[in-house]
Structures are given as C-alpha cells and as structure tokens.
Design a protein around this motif. Structure first.
Motif, PDB file in Angstrom:
ATOM      1  N   THR A 225      66.159  -1.959  46.500  1.00  0.00           N
ATOM      2  CA  THR A 225      65.077  -1.623  47.422  1.00  0.00           C
ATOM      3  C   THR A 225      63.909  -1.017  46.643  1.00  0.00           C
ATOM      4  N   ARG A 226      62.730  -1.149  47.204  1.00  0.00           N
ATOM      5  CA  ARG A 226      61.477  -0.617  46.631  1.00  0.00           C
ATOM      6  C   ARG A 226      61.277  -1.027  45.169  1.00  0.00           C
ATOM      7  N   PRO A 227      61.483  -2.302  44.806  1.00  0.00           N
ATOM      8  CA  PRO A 227      61.200  -2.695  43.415  1.00  0.00           C
ATOM      9  C   PRO A 227      59.699  -2.684  43.149  1.00  0.00           C
ATOM     10  N   ALA A 228      59.328  -2.227  41.965  1.00  0.00           N
ATOM     11  CA  ALA A 228      57.909  -2.141  41.600  1.00  0.00           C
ATOM     12  C   ALA A 228      57.761  -2.343  40.103  1.00  0.00           C
ATOM     13  N   ASN A 229      56.677  -3.007  39.719  1.00  0.00           N
ATOM     14  CA  ASN A 229      56.327  -3.193  38.316  1.00  0.00           C
ATOM     15  C   ASN A 229      55.156  -2.294  37.964  1.00  0.00           C
ATOM     16  N   VAL A 230      55.345  -1.441  36.959  1.00  0.00           N
ATOM     17  CA  VAL A 230      54.290  -0.547  36.488  1.00  0.00           C
ATOM     18  C   VAL A 230      53.893  -1.004  35.096  1.00  0.00           C
ATOM     19  N   ALA A 231      52.635  -1.401  34.927  1.00  0.00           N
ATOM     20  CA  ALA A 231      52.161  -1.971  33.665  1.00  0.00           C
ATOM     21  C   ALA A 231      51.367  -0.944  32.877  1.00  0.00           C
ATOM     22  N   CYS A 232      51.593  -0.964  31.570  1.00  0.00           N
ATOM     23  CA  CYS A 232      50.802  -0.148  30.648  1.00  0.00           C
ATOM     24  C   CYS A 232      50.450  -1.010  29.444  1.00  0.00           C
ATOM     25  N   PRO A 233      49.432  -1.868  29.573  1.00  0.00           N
ATOM     26  CA  PRO A 233      49.116  -2.809  28.489  1.00  0.00           C
ATOM     27  C   PRO A 233      48.559  -2.084  27.272  1.00  0.00           C
ATOM     28  N   PRO A 234      48.585  -2.741  26.109  1.00  0.00           N
ATOM     29  CA  PRO A 234      48.041  -2.116  24.893  1.00  0.00           C
ATOM     30  C   PRO A 234      46.559  -1.811  25.050  1.00  0.00           C
ATOM     31  N   ALA A 235      46.150  -0.710  24.447  1.00  0.00           N
ATOM     32  CA  ALA A 235      44.738  -0.334  24.489  1.00  0.00           C
ATOM     33  C   ALA A 235      43.935  -1.232  23.555  1.00  0.00           C
ATOM     34  N   ASP A 236      42.820  -1.707  24.019  1.00  0.00           N
ATOM     35  CA  ASP A 236      41.963  -2.600  23.250  1.00  0.00           C
ATOM     36  C   ASP A 236      40.760  -1.821  22.737  1.00  0.00           C
TER      37      ASP A 236
ATOM     38  N   THR B 258      24.493  13.359  23.540  1.00  0.00           N
ATOM     39  CA  THR B 258      25.435  13.938  24.510  1.00  0.00           C
ATOM     40  C   THR B 258      26.859  13.427  24.324  1.00  0.00           C
ATOM     41  N   ILE B 259      27.198  12.841  23.178  1.00  0.00           N
ATOM     42  CA  ILE B 259      28.546  12.295  23.017  1.00  0.00           C
ATOM     43  C   ILE B 259      29.576  13.422  22.972  1.00  0.00           C
ATOM     44  N   THR B 260      30.693  13.218  23.659  1.00  0.00           N
ATOM     45  CA  THR B 260      31.774  14.204  23.724  1.00  0.00           C
ATOM     46  C   THR B 260      33.106  13.464  23.722  1.00  0.00           C
ATOM     47  N   GLY B 261      34.045  13.935  22.872  1.00  0.00           N
ATOM     48  CA  GLY B 261      35.367  13.329  22.792  1.00  0.00           C
ATOM     49  C   GLY B 261      35.769  13.073  21.355  1.00  0.00           C
ATOM     50  N   VAL B 262      36.810  12.266  21.186  1.00  0.00           N
ATOM     51  CA  VAL B 262      37.287  11.882  19.861  1.00  0.00           C
ATOM     52  C   VAL B 262      36.696  10.516  19.535  1.00  0.00           C
ATOM     53  N   PHE B 263      36.000  10.434  18.376  1.00  0.00           N
ATOM     54  CA  PHE B 263      35.278   9.222  18.016  1.00  0.00           C
ATOM     55  C   PHE B 263      35.751   8.682  16.673  1.00  0.00           C
ATOM     56  N   SER B 264      35.754   7.355  16.589  1.00  0.00           N
ATOM     57  CA  SER B 264      35.986   6.657  15.327  1.00  0.00           C
ATOM     58  C   SER B 264      34.654   6.094  14.874  1.00  0.00           C
ATOM     59  N   CYS B 265      34.183   6.550  13.708  1.00  0.00           N
ATOM     60  CA  CYS B 265      32.829   6.225  13.267  1.00  0.00           C
ATOM     61  C   CYS B 265      32.840   5.515  11.918  1.00  0.00           C
ATOM     62  N   ARG B 266      31.809   4.688  11.749  1.00  0.00           N
ATOM     63  CA  ARG B 266      31.584   4.030  10.469  1.00  0.00           C
ATOM     64  C   ARG B 266      30.088   3.826  10.290  1.00  0.00           C
TER      65      ARG B 266
ATOM     66  N   CYS C 124      29.745   4.586  16.260  1.00  0.00           N
ATOM     67  CA  CYS C 124      30.927   5.316  16.729  1.00  0.00           C
ATOM     68  C   CYS C 124      31.458   4.725  18.031  1.00  0.00           C
ATOM     69  N   ALA C 125      32.797   4.759  18.174  1.00  0.00           N
ATOM     70  CA  ALA C 125      33.469   4.324  19.400  1.00  0.00           C
ATOM     71  C   ALA C 125      34.274   5.493  19.941  1.00  0.00           C
ATOM     72  N   ASN C 126      34.223   5.685  21.257  1.00  0.00           N
ATOM     73  CA  ASN C 126      34.865   6.823  21.909  1.00  0.00           C
ATOM     74  C   ASN C 126      36.327   6.490  22.208  1.00  0.00           C
ATOM     75  N   LEU C 127      37.241   6.997  21.380  1.00  0.00           N
ATOM     76  CA  LEU C 127      38.666   6.763  21.586  1.00  0.00           C
ATOM     77  C   LEU C 127      39.203   7.494  22.809  1.00  0.00           C
ATOM     78  N   SER C 128      38.495   8.512  23.261  1.00  0.00           N
ATOM     79  CA  SER C 128      38.964   9.291  24.409  1.00  0.00           C
ATOM     80  C   SER C 128      38.941   8.494  25.703  1.00  0.00           C
ATOM     81  N   GLU C 129      38.277   7.347  25.703  1.00  0.00           N
ATOM     82  CA  GLU C 129      38.250   6.524  26.908  1.00  0.00           C
ATOM     83  C   GLU C 129      39.599   5.863  27.179  1.00  0.00           C
ATOM     84  N   ILE C 130      40.382   5.620  26.138  1.00  0.00           N
ATOM     85  CA  ILE C 130      41.660   4.924  26.322  1.00  0.00           C
ATOM     86  C   ILE C 130      42.852   5.725  25.807  1.00  0.00           C
ATOM     87  N   TYR C 131      42.613   6.791  25.030  1.00  0.00           N
ATOM     88  CA  TYR C 131      43.706   7.572  24.446  1.00  0.00           C
ATOM     89  C   TYR C 131      43.566   9.044  24.819  1.00  0.00           C
ATOM     90  N   SER C 132      44.732   9.689  24.885  1.00  0.00           N
ATOM     91  CA  SER C 132      44.789  11.146  24.934  1.00  0.00           C
ATOM     92  C   SER C 132      45.361  11.602  23.596  1.00  0.00           C
TER      93      SER C 132
END
Length: 471
Positions: free
Chosen positions: A111-122, A139-147, A151-159
């Motif tokens: 009863t109550r079967p459910a699929n919970v998805a957590c796909p890889p972060a892109d 105004t950038i705030t968070g953890v960033f990967s820069c080159r 810079c890309a804001n990793l905090s959007e997909i990761y904790s």
C-alpha cells in the motif's frame, strides 16, 4: 574550317542502351571494389577478431565503479567515435565490477507505494557569474567555484560543509584572483583551501511514516508498506519452453524481521487491485538487509541519512534468505569496460557521448551506479564488453561479404561479355553482334554500301550549296 552545315557526323550517334549498360557495369564494378577495400577494415577484420575472441556469449552484469577522463590516449579508451583515426581528448576510461545476476523479488499486498527521485546535480546548468564585469558580483552569497573571475554558485544544488581559511578577496574589485573555491557574503569572498569538502545534494524528503520497504533503483527510492516478500527462482539457463522448469517462489521476508532495504536494477508496481493494493516486482536485487523500525526517523529522512543507514546495515550479519551481498556475486572485482571489442564506433552519431552518459555513473556523491549487461572473458579479467553479439556479427559478415562480391563478379562478367558481343563497325557505331539481343538487332552493314551512301550525301550537299546555270 568547321564542318559544313548538313554534313554527316564523323562519329555517329551511339545506341544509348548499350552505352548506359556499359557505364552502369563500370560504376558498379568500381564501387564494389572500393567497398570491399573499406569493409575489410570496418567489418571483415573486426568480425574475425570477434569470432575468435573467446568471450562468453551469456551476459553478466557490470556495475560502474569509476569513471576517469584521460588527457592522453595511453593504451586504451572505453569508446572512440571513429575507428580509422585517433580520437580527440579527453578519453573516457570506465572501470566496472563484473558479477552474476542478482535476485528477483516479489512483494505482496503493498500500500502507498511511492517513488522519490534524487537525480545527480548538474553543475553545467548553474548560472555563471562574470565578475570581470562591473557590478556583476556585488551581491553574490554562497559557496562558489571560480576560474579567472567566472564563478558558479554551488549553493544552488548542494548543501556544503566548508571551512573558509584562506585570504579575503573583494569579488567586485579583485576579480582576477578568483581561482578555486570561495565562500562569499555580498561580494566579500574567502578562499576554501581544504578540498575536497563534503557536499550533499538538495533532494526531496523521504516519508518514513507507515513504510517497511525501501528499494533503491538508480537515483530513485521506492517506498511502500508490504505484507510479504518472495524470492523468484527462474530457469534462465534453459530457453526451451517444453523442458523449462516452472518458476518457483520462496518466502524471503515478513514485516516482523524489520524494514527491508535492497539495491535493485529495476522496481515496478503492478496495476492496483482492491483498495489500492499493489504487488511490486524488482529485478537484479543485491545487498538485501533489514533494519529495526525504530532506527528510521519519525515522519521524514533525507537521502544522506538513508545512504548511511544502508551502508551501516551491510556490516551486520546478512540474512541468507535476503538478496545476496554483491561480494558473493563478483566474477571480477575490476575490469576495463569497452563499448565493443575495438573500443570504437564508426557511425559518427555521438554514440560515445550517450554511452558514457548511460554507463559512466560511478556513484559519486551518493548517486546510483550504472548497471547494464556486459560480456566477459573467462580467462582474462582485463577487458569487459558492453556490446558482443556473435549471431549478429555472423549475419553482418555474410551480408557485407556476399553483396559487394556478387555485384563485383556480376558487373565484371558483364563487362567481359560486352567485349565479346559488342562490336564497332566501320561507321564507328557500336552494335551487338548477336541478332535479337537488346539494343543490337540492327543488321550489319556492307562497307561498300556505307562508302557509296556517304559519297552520294556529299554530292547532294554540294549541289544544293553551289547551284550553276546551264547556259
């Protein structure tokens, strides 16, 4: 001077059917010979290596354990886009675990079967901030990967759990110094020197209320409350329906044992019965275990806790009736995966990109590992193949050998016959020697008649061109 108007042509018009037949035969002969030369490299030699390779025709299961991108080709690559030349870097190198098939299980009255998805972060889909432009990173705030200021804001997909222990940098002013990982607060960024650092994906919460089954399949967790679980035993060795043994089922699990956890290739629920009750069938299940119900958090838990709970439960004594641990099924603990025996394809349709996307998931950051059928050599663990079909190789070898060879023989024979039956007369016109053949049913002409007719035509032409009076 040019030919006089109305004078007969030096080379008369030829029979189009004869000319077309000779041209078509020549074209087919040339194309057939060229295709035989090309197919000797693309089909004949690979087919011979495949037939003599000694790989087992019965597929096993491969599970990706590591994906590495090499900057130099070295001695191998899992896939290349063109077999006749060297591929361009980077080169994918996939290492896999080769094992036997896991267990098929069937769960009743769920009863109550459910699929919970957590796909890889892109990370490629993240918004890129160009701090080299004025005001872009105020105004950038968070953890960033820069080159180099991008810079890309990793905090959007990761904790992420980070410890910023480097120098402070003003992202809006000293943008060229942004190289690496930074923790930023309104453009004031501090470098993170200790890498890598732990990060968890943002995933939906998993309901723990009223469930006693958790099945991993890919990046999806199926949850349900079931009454019984059975192991399905099928006679896969015998493919003859007349002598095949009937399917057997053995009781594997009941709710009194605890919460069932297992990793499966595929898990599907059947159509609903009375009161929305389902049966669930899961294929290729391994690492079956049970945990006490009190270990599950009340109401909800995240994927990180579920993975740690699943890994911790593997250390306990395994119930022999549950799906077996992966180590008991391993044939080769590590092997290099090739898309085929040559490690390359000739279609030029980006097959390697799709191949790595589907088969290169190595479980990084608690993601589901790729599982797929593969073929192995019983005496050599070095390489495993994702594609290996003896019957298809034989059929392709027969077709690609027969068709161009037959066309070459027929076209060359036709050209030889043409040299025997097609003759060129004294009037420079081609005719078929045998009477009644296609395009050549004109009777041969007498040379003297031809010469006299040509002289008569020239005399008539001169008379019409230069008239004289008879005075």
């Amino acid at each position: 001077m040019g030919r006089k108007k109305g004078a007969p042509k030096i080379v008369p018009e030829q029979d189009k059917r004869i000319c077309a037949s000779i041209c078509v035969c020549q074209l087919i002969a040339v194309l057939s010979c060229v295709s035989i030369v090309y197919l000797s490299v693309a089909v004949y030699m690979p087919a011979h290596r495949t037939l003599e390779s000694g790989y087992d025709t019965k597929p096993a299961v491969c599970q990706t354990r590591e994906l590495h991108w090499a900057s130099t080709l070295g001695d191998w690559s899992s896939c290349g886009e063109w077999c006749l030349s060297k591929s361009s870097p980077p080169y994918p190198q996939i290492h896999v675990v080769v094992r036997r098939n896991g267990t098929t299980i069937r769960l009743e009255n769920c009863t109550r079967p459910a699929n919970v998805a957590c796909p890889p972060a892109d990370e490629e889909s993240l918004r890129k901030y160009n701090c080299n432009q004025d005001g872009e990173c105020e105004t950038i705030t968070g953890v960033f990967s820069c080159r180099r200021g991008h810079c890309a804001n990793l905090s959007e997909i990761y904790s992420c759990l980070t410890v910023a222990d480097g120098n402070f940098i003003d992202a809006d002013r000293d943008n060229l110094k942004l190289n690496g990982f930074f923790e930023c607060q309104k453009s004031r960024c501090r470098q993170i020197k200790k890498t890598p650092f732990p990060c968890d994906r943002y995933c939906p919460r998993i309901t723990t209320f009223g469930i006693n089954v958790l099945l991993f399949h890919g990046d999806i967790v199926l949850t349900a409350e079931c009454s019984k679980g059975y192991t399905v035993i099928e006679d896969l060795e015998n493919t003859d329906p007349a002598t095949q043994k009937p399917t057997e089922e053995h009781l594997m699990w009941t709710p009194e044992k605890g919460v069932l956890l297992a990793a499966c290739l595929k898990a599907e629920k059947s159509a609903a019965h009375v009161n929305n009750v389902h049966n669930i069938t899961a294929l290729d299940c391994i690492n079956g275990t049970v945990v006490p119900e009190e270990k599950l958090p009340a109401h909800y838990m995240n994927f990180t806790y579920l993975w740690s709970l699943f890994e911790e439960s593997q250390l306990n004594k395994v119930d022999p009736e549950l799906p077996p641990p992966q180590n008991d099924l391993v044939i080769y603990n590590t092997s290099r995966l090739l898309i085929n025996l040559d490690g390359c394809v000739n279609t030029l349709r980006d097959e390697c990109r799709d191949f790595v996307k589907n088969n290169g998931k190595d479980g990084t950051n608690h993601t589901g590992q790729s599982r797929f059928p593969c073929f192995y050599h019983k005496g050599d663990p070095l390489y495993s193949l994702a594609r290996f079909d003896i019957e298809r190789t034989r059929i392709e070898l027969i077709l690609f050998s027969t068709i161009p060879v037959v066309l070459a023989i027929v076209s060359c024979t036709s050209l030889i016959i043409c040299t025997k039956i097609v003759k060129v007369g004294d009037d420079a016109k081609m005719r078929i020697k045998c009477r009644g053949c296609c395009g050549g049913n004109e009777p041969p002409t007498n040379n003297k008649d031809v010469e006299s007719s040509q002289l008569q035509q020239e005399d008539k032409h001169e008379d019409s061109a230069d008239p004289t009076d008879d005075e």
